[in-house]
Design a protein around this motif. Structure first.
Motif, short mmCIF file in Angstrom:
data_model
loop_
_atom_site.label_atom_id
_atom_site.label_comp_id
_atom_site.label_asym_id
_atom_site.label_seq_id
_atom_site.Cartn_x
_atom_site.Cartn_y
_atom_site.Cartn_z
N GLY A 295 -14.86 -32.34 -5.33
CA GLY A 295 -14.97 -31.03 -4.72
C GLY A 295 -15.52 -29.95 -5.62
N THR A 296 -16.12 -30.32 -6.79
CA THR A 296 -16.67 -29.31 -7.69
C THR A 296 -18.19 -29.25 -7.61
OG1 THR A 296 -16.80 -30.89 -9.51
CG2 THR A 296 -14.78 -29.60 -9.35
N GLY A 297 -18.74 -29.93 -6.61
CA GLY A 297 -20.18 -29.88 -6.43
C GLY A 297 -20.93 -30.81 -7.36
N SER A 298 -20.22 -31.79 -7.93
CA SER A 298 -20.88 -32.67 -8.88
C SER A 298 -21.91 -33.57 -8.20
CB SER A 298 -19.84 -33.52 -9.60
OG SER A 298 -18.98 -34.16 -8.68
N ALA A 299 -21.72 -33.85 -6.88
CA ALA A 299 -22.64 -34.77 -6.19
C ALA A 299 -24.07 -34.26 -6.27
CB ALA A 299 -22.21 -34.94 -4.73
N SER A 300 -24.26 -32.96 -6.14
CA SER A 300 -25.62 -32.45 -6.14
C SER A 300 -26.23 -32.55 -7.54
CB SER A 300 -25.64 -31.04 -5.55
OG SER A 300 -26.02 -30.08 -6.48
N ALA A 301 -25.43 -32.32 -8.59
CA ALA A 301 -25.93 -32.48 -9.96
C ALA A 301 -26.26 -33.94 -10.25
CB ALA A 301 -24.89 -31.96 -10.95
N ASN A 302 -25.37 -34.84 -9.80
CA ASN A 302 -25.61 -36.27 -10.04
C ASN A 302 -26.88 -36.74 -9.34
OD1 ASN A 302 -23.18 -36.26 -11.37
ND2 ASN A 302 -22.01 -36.99 -9.61
N GLY A 303 -27.06 -36.28 -8.10
CA GLY A 303 -28.25 -36.65 -7.33
C GLY A 303 -29.51 -36.17 -8.02
N LEU A 304 -29.43 -34.98 -8.58
CA LEU A 304 -30.58 -34.40 -9.27
C LEU A 304 -31.00 -35.27 -10.46
CD1 LEU A 304 -32.39 -31.81 -9.56
CD2 LEU A 304 -30.65 -30.94 -11.14
N ILE A 305 -30.00 -35.72 -11.23
CA ILE A 305 -30.29 -36.55 -12.41
C ILE A 305 -30.91 -37.88 -11.99
CG2 ILE A 305 -29.23 -37.78 -14.36
CD1 ILE A 305 -27.05 -35.53 -14.32
N MET A 306 -30.27 -38.51 -10.98
CA MET A 306 -30.78 -39.81 -10.48
C MET A 306 -32.24 -39.69 -10.04
SD MET A 306 -29.09 -42.73 -9.76
CE MET A 306 -29.37 -43.24 -8.07
N GLN A 307 -32.48 -38.67 -9.21
CA GLN A 307 -33.82 -38.53 -8.65
C GLN A 307 -34.85 -38.22 -9.72
OE1 GLN A 307 -33.08 -35.87 -5.29
NE2 GLN A 307 -34.86 -36.81 -4.28
N ALA A 308 -34.45 -37.43 -10.73
CA ALA A 308 -35.38 -37.09 -11.79
C ALA A 308 -35.81 -38.34 -12.56
CB ALA A 308 -34.75 -36.06 -12.73
N ILE A 309 -34.84 -39.21 -12.83
CA ILE A 309 -35.16 -40.45 -13.55
C ILE A 309 -36.07 -41.33 -12.70
CG2 ILE A 309 -34.19 -42.55 -14.59
CD1 ILE A 309 -31.60 -40.89 -15.13
#
Lengths: 599, 351
Positions: free
Chosen positions: A16-30
């Motif tokens: 619930g801290t919004g980590s999903a959007s940060a994680n998605g960003l890292i995955m997609q960037a790689i």
């Protein structure tokens, strides 16, 4: 020693801290750097507050299985510091929020600590509690970008795409990324020896989860009725179906929908609705998980015996009972193969990744209608809810649904008489009619004893005649389910390995590793049940077949023994069922242990 | 043998309806229920109702669960598709069938065990969804096929054939349906065909969930003294509070209308139901007052019958889902599959 495009890292946060959007960003960037990548979301059965982790594996060789060896840990959740610190490999790195001092007991001499004052920076840069918390995760992504050598242009492009309609969010995200990136660049020797370099290995691939892919498959197959009861981890399958239907099946001019999604009162009703809709001629399905299948058993038997098509997606989770709803397992193999009381046997399909989830979703509807019976697609939480890198989905515009032997009004007009359960052409599959079409098509659909003419019976011979035909019909589906995937070892071997579903990735990697150690294994992955001839032959051809699966009781091995007639000595069971996706090391350790014992 | 085909020989003088069919064309197999079973009278009323309406039998789907009542769809409309679901779960089948083909005319036959015990949840949710079906609850207060156990509709204080006294409260289908928002609620008696036939017709014409609780005595296990579901008890305690006449769309309303006691309600297909209020204060379009009045009269052991409540302006399930006029089951594949070009376009989202 540098590890270019070959490492794993893990981000520990709270739900619930919004980590999903940060994680998605890292995955997609790689991924956009052209580097093969997979992500595993390890999350609790909770909405807010409990620990959650995201594991990212970067593999230039394209290995997508989970690895439990982490080179770097971004430990953002003080509640799990101790376990997170312990999980970093010797010589690895630990990124933490240095706003507060790290307890001395958490310091390991063989780990490099990277302190970034995430909270301090975000508190200064952003207003409001919510934004400060959300942006901490984004700032961490910025720091990781610098540490791992991500392409900043790609990250900027991704945030622009994502927030193109929300300029305020775009500004905050860009600011947070810069905070983390600049701090890491100024304070650490960036990039670290574990780092990314651009490749060209992802241009024909997509990042997609299996539930989205299966929901899309149901749309492409022409399914019009979906009935369901929400249950983790299958919920997002129906949500995906709904989203795609709103996009493709809504006529704005007339305000009409070319689909119906019914949220049932329970799973018993959900499967009943699917059966009712299929009986009336629609392609209908229900997504669920193990507990739902348990509840559906009675109706599944009716659909089997009365010969009504139905498609069930079982996104398996750890059982028994409520079990661990947010952990993965392959524990419904036996349940689905023989679901319901009495003599029943069902067609099952076993996707190994989201791409197969899409393809098998379509195939399942064809098989259900051709064989007039329930068809199960057994995916699992790992396939269903994690983002996998898979080859792009393809569609043949020449595809037309196989509706099976459904008689039209014109055919019924010509027919002298119609009998529902008569084997008119010897393949064990009778003709079917839909309600409302023609007076000659009427018959009584019933789960009670019936003869081949569709009439009620308690007559011994009449009952057996129908039951024997049903057995023949389901067995004949062995030739229609997807053929197994077979990969022979480079040299002839007496050892075989059979697996199912999402264990594929771990097995392929393990076989490659073991080949280097001189252990040669022929490989087969079952993709459908009843098993086809290839499976029977494979078992016969090998002295020992390792059976790799994710459940305690070796259910796939039981199925193989029951169906091939091979004895228990023909198999060695390798299992990992603790709730996380299978890793190559589980397979290697299991196989080696058995081989050493035998030696 | 529990299946006896009925010979299809017609006497030439049998009366024919508007589509040229005789009453025999609306029959099914010969009943295997006990002689004198209330359910057989209901079957006869169903046959007459469909015949009078001139409905082509094959456009109907007849559904049921498990139990004596649920056998009856085999005894009418042999040219209609039938579905014998599992126990208590016919509403789910009807819900799915209605979603796939909203054009089907559906009649569901259930009993008090099937509807009020094992199937209470499914009945409740089908009412809540306003599935377009005529749902008959053939209510005898007893489990017949398993030989005489009380059902959930057995009244407190009533006795079983063996003399046991029921101590629990009854679940009343009519009150349940009113509470859950049913849009057509009636009660009738298998022995009152004159009342039942127009109720069935109005229920079929009603768009949405039409619920009729029909007291249908079990001659074998629940027709004794001490039963409140016997022929004798029901005849003595039945009070018709609203008499409904059904008028098909093409017929003009000819009956005299007395503003005080007669109310006409137009149904979705243009037909009319004319309600003759036998009790002055009763208003069959006021849910709360209907509920209160039924409760009040129950206290003095009156079994109120007739069309007790109707809301003709509700949205049924198909309308709530905004389904097209053409059944989902009949939509051409081209209208359902987005195709390869769209798939290619869509996948940009996954990169």
């Amino acid at each position: 020693m540098s590890q270019i495009n070959d490492f794993a890292f893990k981000i520990a946060t709270a739900n619930g801290t919004g980590s999903a959007s940060a994680n998605g960003l890292i995955m997609q960037a790689i991924f956009r750097m052209g580097v093969p990548v997979t992500g595993k979301n390890v999350f609790p059965s909770n909405i807010q507050g409990l620990p959650t982790w995201y594991e990212i594996r970067v593999s230039k060789d394209g290995y997508t299985a989970r690895t439990p060896h982490f080179d770097l840990m971004a430990a953002l959740n003080p509640a799990t510091y101790a376990t997170d610190v312990a999980e970093v490999r010797s010589g690895g790195w630990l990124l933490h929020d240095s706003t507060w001092p790290l307890d001395e007991t958490l310091k390991r001499p063989d780990v490099t600590y990277l302190g970034v004052p995430l909270a301090e920076m975000c508190n200064a840069a952003f207003k409001g509690v919510r934004e400060r918390i959300l942006m901490k995760n984004i700032a961490c992504a910025g720091a990781l970008a610098a540490l791992l050598g991500m392409d900043t242009g790609i990250i900027k492009g991704l945030t622009r795409e994502k927030f193109s309609k929300k300029p305020a969010l775009l500004d905050s995200n860009a600011k947070a990324i810069a905070l983390g990136f600049d701090y890491a660049t100024a304070h650490f020797d960036c990039p670290l020896p574990i780092r990314l370099e651009p490749m060209d290995e992802t241009k024909d691939s997509i990042l997609i989860d299996g539930n989205t892919a299966a929901g899309l498959g149901a749309v492409y197959a022409g399914a019009t009725v979906g009935a369901w009861y929400p249950i983790t981890p299958s919920t997002s399958l129906m949500e995906a179906f709904k989203g795609f239907c709103q996009k493709y099946r809504r006529d704005e001019a007339t305000k009409r929908n070319r689909y119906a999604i019914i949220q049932a009162e329970d799973e018993l009703a959900a499967i009943g609705m699917v059966i009712g809709a299929s009986w009336a001629g629609a392609r209908a399905f229900t997504p669920t998980s193990g507990p739902g299948i348990s509840l559906m058993n009675e109706f599944i038997g009716l659909a089997y015996y009365a010969e009504v098509p139905a498609v069930l997606f079982d996104v398996q989770r750890a059982g028994p009972s409520t079990g661990m709803p947010t952990r993965t397992q392959q524990c419904d193999l036996l349940l689905c193969a023989y679901a319901s009381h009495g003599d029943t046997r069902h067609i099952c399909l076993y996707p190994a990744d989201p791409r197969e989830a899409f393809e098998m979703a379509v195939h399942a509807f064809d098989l259900a209608e051709r064989f007039q019976t329930p068809v199960f697609v057994l995916s699992d939480l790992d396939i269903g809810m994690n983002d996998w890198m898979v080859p792009k989905l393809a569609w043949d515009d020449g595809y037309r649904p196989d509706r099976g032997k459904v008689l039209s009004a014109a055919e019924l007009d010509q027919a002298k008489r119609f009998y529902r359960y008569l084997d008119v052409d010897g393949d064990g599959i009778p003709q079917r009619t839909l309600p409302g079409v023609h007076p000659k098509g009427a018959y009584f659909t019933r789960g009670s004893g019936h003869n081949k003419y569709g009439a009620y019976t308690e007559d011994a011979d009449e009952y057996e005649e129908v039951m024997e035909r049903l057995a023949r019909k389901i067995q004949s589906a062995a030739k229609a389910v997807p053929a197994p995937v077979v990969r022979k070892a480079a040299a002839p071997t007496t050892l075989g390995l059979i697996t199912v579903g999402g264990c594929h990735a771990a097995c392929m990697e393990a076989i490659d590793v073991m080949a280097k150690d001189g252990i040669a294994l022929d490989y087969l992955r079952v993709r459908g049940f009843p098993f086809g001839d290839e499976v029977h032959e494979f078992v016969r051809q090998h002295d020992v077949t390792f059976v790799v699966e994710q459940n305690r009781d070796a259910q796939l091995r039981s199925l193989l023994m029951l169906e091939t007639g091979a004895g228990v000595a023909a198999f060695e069971s390798v299992r990992y069922y603790a709730g996380f996706p299978m890793s190559a090391h589980h397979v290697i350790a299991g196989v080696k242990a058995k081989l050493e014992r035998a030696a | 043998m529990t299946y006896i085909a009925k010979p299809k020989v017609h006497h030439p003088s049998l009366q024919r309806n508007a589509i040229g069919l005789t009453r025999r064309d609306y029959e099914g197999a010969i009943t295997t229920l006990c002689a004198g079973c209330g359910h057989d009278s209901i079957t006869a009323a169903i046959i007459q109702a469909f015949w009078e309406l001139s409905v082509p039998p094959h456009t109907v789907a007849k559904l049921s669960g498990i139990g004596c009542s649920s056998k009856t769809p085999a005894y009418f409309l042999r040219e209609a598709h039938g579905f014998n679901a599992v126990h208590g779960r016919m509403p789910a089948i009807a819900t799915g069938a209605g979603a796939a083909n909203a054009g089907l005319m559906m009649i569901g036959v259930s009993g008090d065990g099937d509807s009020l015990s094992i199937g209470l949840g499914q009945l409740s949710h089908a009412i809540r969804r306003n599935v377009d079906i005529l749902y008959l609850l053939e209510n005898n207060g007893v489990y017949g096929l398993t030989k005489g156990q009380f059902s959930a509709s057995a009244d407190p204080g009533s006795t079983s054939k063996k003399g046991e006294v029921n101590t629990m409260e009854a679940i009343d289908g009519v009150l349940l349906a009113l509470t859950l928002g049913a849009t057509f609620v009636a009660r009738s008696f298998s022995g009152d065909k004159a009342q039942l036939v127009p109720l069935i017709q109005a229920g079929l014409a009603h768009k949405g969930f039409a619920f009729i609780d029909i007291i249908s005595p079990c001659v074998t296990f629940n027709d004794h003294e001490g039963s409140t579901k016997s022929y004798a008890y029901t005849r003595e305690h039945q009070v018709e509070v609203v008499q409904a006449d059904f008028i098909a769309p093409r017929e003009a309303i000819t009956s005299e209308q007395d503003a005080g006691t007669v109310k006409s309600v137009m149904l979705h297909d243009g037909s009319w139901v004319t309600l003759h209020k036998v009790a002055d204060s009763y208003d069959p379009t006021d849910r709360d007052r209907a509920y209160a009045y039924i409760r009040e009269r129950q206290k003095v052991n009156e079994v109120l019958t007739g069309l007790l409540y109707i809301a003709s302006d509700s949205k049924d399930m198909a309308e709530q889902h905004e389904l097209p006029d053409q059944p989902l089951a009949g939509l051409p594949f081209e209208q359902l599959c987005p195709g390869s070009a769209e798939l290619e376009k869509l996948q940009a989202r996954f990169r």
